[in-house]
Design a protein around this motif. Structure first.
Motif: not given
Length: 134
Positions: A82-84, A89-90, A95-98, A118-123
């Motif tokens: 779902x996050x993916x 963005x890079x 972050x997802x790969x790590x 990821x939460x910060x980017x999503x926000x």
């Protein structure tokens, strides 16, 4: 190596699944390997309201509840998908790969750090969408 933690009055910490609340200012010296989360790192199920937050919650549960790993792995995979789908963005891809690398090697505590990114980017993305809609 000893881990030293200072807790404020009333602050919670989870150590090997046990919730401990400080009574007064408390200093702990932990001298063996444990699973530990401080109060600010703990998320309740009700707070897992977005894909990135759900990813954090299920990763936290995998860290704290090794007996339920198969259930937590399924939930982590669903949340990561779902996050993916929502992340662009890079920085998000990195972050997802790590995160995936750390989760695959059962390094759940460090994977939680990637979830916070990821939460910060999503926000930020949600704020951008709300701003555009206004």
């Amino acid at each position: 190596m000893t881990l030293r933690i200072s807790l404020r009055d009333g602050e919670k910490v989870v150590i090997n699944g046990a919730v401990i609340r400080a009574s007064g200012r408390t200093d702990l010296a932990i001298e063996s390997k444990v699973t530990i989360l401080r109060g600010r790192e703990i998320m309740s199920p009700a707070e897992a309201t977005t894909p990135a937050r759900a990813l954090y919650f299920h990763t936290m549960m995998a860290y704290l509840d090794p007996d339920g790993l198969s259930r937590h792995h399924a939930a982590i995979l669903a949340a990561l998908c779902a996050v993916g789908r929502l992340s662009h963005g890079e920085t998000a891809r990195e972050a997802m790969a790590t995160f995936a690398t750390r989760a695959a090697s059962s390094d759940y505590y460090r994977a939680l750090g990637e979830c916070r990114i990821l939460m910060r980017l999503e926000q930020e993305a949600l704020a951008d969408v709300a701003e555009e809609a206004a």
